[in-house]
Design a protein around this motif. Structure first.
Motif, short mmCIF file in Angstrom:
data_model
loop_
_atom_site.label_atom_id
_atom_site.label_comp_id
_atom_site.label_asym_id
_atom_site.label_seq_id
_atom_site.Cartn_x
_atom_site.Cartn_y
_atom_site.Cartn_z
N PHE A 158 1.42 3.79 5.19
CA PHE A 158 0.87 2.50 4.77
C PHE A 158 1.96 1.45 4.52
O PHE A 158 1.65 0.34 4.13
CB PHE A 158 0.07 2.68 3.47
CG PHE A 158 -1.15 3.56 3.62
CD1 PHE A 158 -2.41 3.02 3.69
CD2 PHE A 158 -1.03 4.94 3.69
CE1 PHE A 158 -3.54 3.82 3.82
CE2 PHE A 158 -2.14 5.75 3.82
CZ PHE A 158 -3.40 5.19 3.88
N ARG A 159 3.21 1.79 4.72
CA ARG A 159 4.31 0.91 4.33
C ARG A 159 4.70 -0.05 5.46
O ARG A 159 5.04 0.37 6.56
CB ARG A 159 5.53 1.74 3.93
CG ARG A 159 5.38 2.47 2.62
CD ARG A 159 6.59 3.35 2.35
NE ARG A 159 7.84 2.58 2.40
CZ ARG A 159 9.04 3.12 2.45
NH1 ARG A 159 9.18 4.44 2.47
NH2 ARG A 159 10.12 2.37 2.49
N TRP A 160 4.65 -1.34 5.16
CA TRP A 160 5.14 -2.37 6.07
C TRP A 160 6.66 -2.49 5.94
O TRP A 160 7.21 -2.23 4.87
CB TRP A 160 4.53 -3.72 5.71
CG TRP A 160 3.10 -3.94 6.07
CD1 TRP A 160 2.00 -3.47 5.40
CD2 TRP A 160 2.60 -4.72 7.16
NE1 TRP A 160 0.85 -3.90 6.01
CE2 TRP A 160 1.19 -4.68 7.09
CE3 TRP A 160 3.21 -5.45 8.18
CZ2 TRP A 160 0.38 -5.35 8.01
CZ3 TRP A 160 2.41 -6.12 9.09
CH2 TRP A 160 1.01 -6.06 9.01
N LEU A 163 0.28 -4.98 16.21
CA LEU A 163 1.46 -4.68 15.39
C LEU A 163 1.14 -4.51 13.91
O LEU A 163 2.02 -4.18 13.10
CB LEU A 163 2.54 -5.74 15.58
CG LEU A 163 2.23 -7.20 15.27
CD1 LEU A 163 2.29 -7.52 13.79
CD2 LEU A 163 3.18 -8.12 16.02
N TYR A 164 -0.13 -4.66 13.51
CA TYR A 164 -0.49 -4.54 12.10
C TYR A 164 -0.27 -3.12 11.60
O TYR A 164 -0.74 -2.15 12.20
CB TYR A 164 -1.95 -4.91 11.86
CG TYR A 164 -2.29 -6.37 12.07
CD1 TYR A 164 -1.31 -7.30 12.40
CD2 TYR A 164 -3.59 -6.82 11.96
CE1 TYR A 164 -1.63 -8.63 12.59
CE2 TYR A 164 -3.92 -8.15 12.15
CZ TYR A 164 -2.94 -9.05 12.47
OH TYR A 164 -3.26 -10.36 12.67
N THR A 165 0.40 -3.00 10.47
CA THR A 165 0.63 -1.70 9.84
C THR A 165 -0.61 -1.23 9.09
O THR A 165 -1.00 -0.07 9.16
CB THR A 165 1.82 -1.78 8.87
OG1 THR A 165 2.95 -2.33 9.55
CG2 THR A 165 2.18 -0.41 8.32
N THR A 166 -1.18 -2.14 8.33
CA THR A 166 -2.49 -1.93 7.72
C THR A 166 -3.36 -3.11 8.13
O THR A 166 -2.85 -4.14 8.60
CB THR A 166 -2.41 -1.84 6.18
OG1 THR A 166 -1.82 -3.05 5.67
CG2 THR A 166 -1.57 -0.64 5.76
N ALA A 167 -4.65 -2.98 7.94
CA ALA A 167 -5.57 -3.95 8.55
C ALA A 167 -6.09 -5.02 7.62
O ALA A 167 -6.63 -6.03 8.08
CB ALA A 167 -6.75 -3.21 9.18
N ARG A 222 2.21 -0.56 15.97
CA ARG A 222 2.36 -1.09 14.62
C ARG A 222 3.81 -1.27 14.20
O ARG A 222 4.73 -0.62 14.66
CB ARG A 222 1.66 -0.16 13.63
CG ARG A 222 2.34 1.19 13.53
CD ARG A 222 1.43 2.28 12.99
NE ARG A 222 0.81 1.99 11.73
CZ ARG A 222 1.13 2.55 10.57
NH1 ARG A 222 2.12 3.43 10.51
NH2 ARG A 222 0.49 2.25 9.48
N MET A 223 3.98 -2.20 13.25
CA MET A 223 5.27 -2.40 12.58
C MET A 223 5.56 -1.25 11.64
O MET A 223 4.66 -0.71 11.01
CB MET A 223 5.24 -3.67 11.74
CG MET A 223 5.61 -4.93 12.43
SD MET A 223 5.83 -6.23 11.17
CE MET A 223 6.34 -7.56 12.22
N SER A 224 6.83 -0.90 11.52
CA SER A 224 7.23 0.09 10.53
C SER A 224 8.72 -0.04 10.24
O SER A 224 9.47 -0.65 11.00
CB SER A 224 6.92 1.51 11.02
OG SER A 224 7.29 2.47 10.04
N ARG A 247 0.81 -1.21 0.00
CA ARG A 247 0.00 0.00 0.00
C ARG A 247 0.85 1.27 0.00
O ARG A 247 0.34 2.36 0.24
CB ARG A 247 -0.91 0.03 1.23
CG ARG A 247 -1.88 -1.14 1.33
CD ARG A 247 -3.00 -1.00 0.33
NE ARG A 247 -4.06 -1.98 0.59
CZ ARG A 247 -5.03 -2.26 -0.26
NH1 ARG A 247 -5.09 -1.63 -1.41
NH2 ARG A 247 -5.94 -3.15 0.04
N GLY A 248 2.13 1.14 -0.25
CA GLY A 248 3.01 2.30 -0.21
C GLY A 248 2.59 3.41 -1.15
O GLY A 248 2.93 4.58 -0.93
#
Length: 473
Positions: free
Chosen positions: A107-109, A445-449, A416-418, A100-101
């Motif tokens: 939005f970036r994992w 820890l979810y960056t996006t869901a 969240r992760m990043s 999703r970047g």
């Protein structure tokens, strides 16, 4: 082995490899995997083996913003956590969820879908479902696909793994142990302080500590540690509690559709179409309804469109058309202002400020639902399958109804992760930025869901974290 702190003082003398705070899906999965790998694990649960008011009231809090559930009924606080009442719907993240970047740095994992994919089969085995997901492309031009959900019995993690944990030589389960503090220095945790409901204290020493207290309390307790200790254990000014996410759930309409082979179907858009529309993921659940609803919808249709109504009535007489309810469950975009904060008005019985959840849906959240619905409606009309009647609030842009399903009880984000401490709290290995030995597990820890229910992915991430901890502790 099992130790119940409610029965009196405990004095563990040994040093554990890992201390896990929280015995829900993440904590139990992590403990089992580490124990089987020969690591000494202290698994600490704030509640007991069964529901108790003393434990559950620790989850009390306040919500500011959109209508939401009371925080002390939106999750369970005893051994097994919220798996004691989950519905069993299972689907993991898709590759597009990690890409999703194009929507921005928020939005970036820091990892890719390939990093959790190797754990899918084992996670599916744990929740007792098949890992053979079979999606089907319905219409490439409209970007419509039918997606496959699996259904766990549902597995109650406490019930499933209690015997193994009690008999394990490597896992000690501590019940009625409420986290109150950390000790240590120089970014390294030395021990965890716990308290029972008789105000007796317990200290457990461990080489590494994992917060697995859920999608709200992971944030709350990290915020509390920051307030108590500043930057002693991790970097200051991390966005702890921010980017909190849910899955909005609403009934969006009803339809008369030529009968399908299955009673309940689930549709979503392809990655290509999501990118083209600039939206997130959304699932449209199509549920068959009874004859009385079919008759009512035909009567309504005859009033507003007599020709189409007559067509529908003819098909209904031949049992070739049915009524369906359309429910949307979709991905909420990460928004820094949606957050878990510490209350300045109320504390729990252990002196920790209660949770204050700030949650609102943004314009992109509504657009995700609306654009997905429009694509599906276009397919129905083009194929002459029937007619979809959307609820007034959907197409008129009115406020969301406050008497609907509202959300999925899915608490995500906050820790969240990043790839950067500017946008997240933990790195790609679930370690808190700046910490030497403090980790987080669970959907916080979810960056996006994604639009998937979170439990299956929670298990995947816990298995992955366990493999990392095996190597470093």
């Amino acid at each position: 082995m099992l130790f119940d702190f409610a029965k009196g003082p405990l004095t563990p003398e040994q040093q554990y490899d890992v201390c896990i705070l929280g015995a829900g899906a993440a904590g139990i999965t992590l403990a089992i995997r580490l124990g089987r790998a020969g690591k000494r694990v202290a698994l600490c649960e704030g509640g007991g083996l069964d529901y108790e008011d003393d434990s559950q009231e620790i989850y009390a809090g306040q919500t500011i913003g959109d209508p939401y559930f009371d925080l002390d009924i939106a999750r369970l606080r005893y051994f097994g956590g919220s798996t004691n009442h989950w519905g069993g719907y299972c689907r993991s993240f898709e590759p597009t969820d990690f890409n999703r970047g194009y929507l921005g740095d928020d939005f970036r994992w820091p990892i890719s879908h390939d990093d959790i994919l190797p754990y899918l089969a084992e996670a599916c085995e744990i929740v007792e479902i098949s890992s053979d997901y079979r999606d089907r492309l319905v219409d490439e031009e409209l970007g419509l696909r039918q997606v496959d959900f699996k259904y766990s019995p549902p597995v109650r993690f406490g019930e499933k793994f209690q015997a193994e944990i009690e008999s394990s030589k490597n896992i000690d389960l501590f019940l009625n142990c409420n986290f109150t503090d950390l000790t240590g220095a120089d970014r390294r945790v030395r021990s965890v302080k716990l308290r029972n409901y008789a105000d007796q204290d317990l200290e457990i020493r461990a080489n590494s500590v994992v917060f697995a207290m859920g999608g709200i309390d992971n944030s709350r307790q990290l915020l509390w540690m920051e307030r108590l200790h500043g930057g002693s254990f991790f970097d200051r000014d991390l966005p702890i509690g921010r980017y909190w996410m849910e899955h909005p759930h609403f009934i969006i309409g009803e339809a008369l559709i030529k009968s399908w082979d299955q009673a309940n179907l689930y549709f979503a858009l392809t990655e290509k179409m999501q990118k083209a529309l600039g939206i997130m993921g959304c699932g449209v659940v199509v549920e068959e309804q009874g004859d009385s609803t079919t008759k009512r919808l035909i009567k309504d249709l005859l009033c507003v469109a007599p020709g189409v109504g007559a067509w529908a009535a003819d098909l209904a007489g031949k049992k070739l058309i049915c009524s369906y309810r359309f429910q949307a469950a979709w991905e909420q975009a990460p928004n820094r202002e949606n957050r878990v904060a510490l209350s300045d008005r109320a504390v729990d019985r252990f002196g920790v400020p209660q949770s204050e959840l700030h949650w609102r849906k943004a314009s992109i959240d509504r657009e995700t639902m609306l654009a997905s619905t429009q694509q599906f409606n276009a397919f129905i009309l083009r194929e002459n399958l029937g007619r979809l009647q959307l609820r007034d609030w959907v197409y008129q842009g009115d406020e969301y109804p406050d008497d609907d399903i509202l959300a999925g009880y899915h608490h995500m984000g906050g820790t969240r992760m990043s790839y950067s401490p500017r946008y997240g709290v933990v790195d790609g290995n679930c370690k808190v930025f700046g910490a030497e030995n403090l980790y987080v597990a669970g959907s916080s820890l979810y960056t996006t869901a994604g639009y998937n229910n979170p439990t299956l992915a929670i298990v995947q991430f816990a298995l992955r974290l366990a493999d990392h901890l095996v190597k470093v502790v």
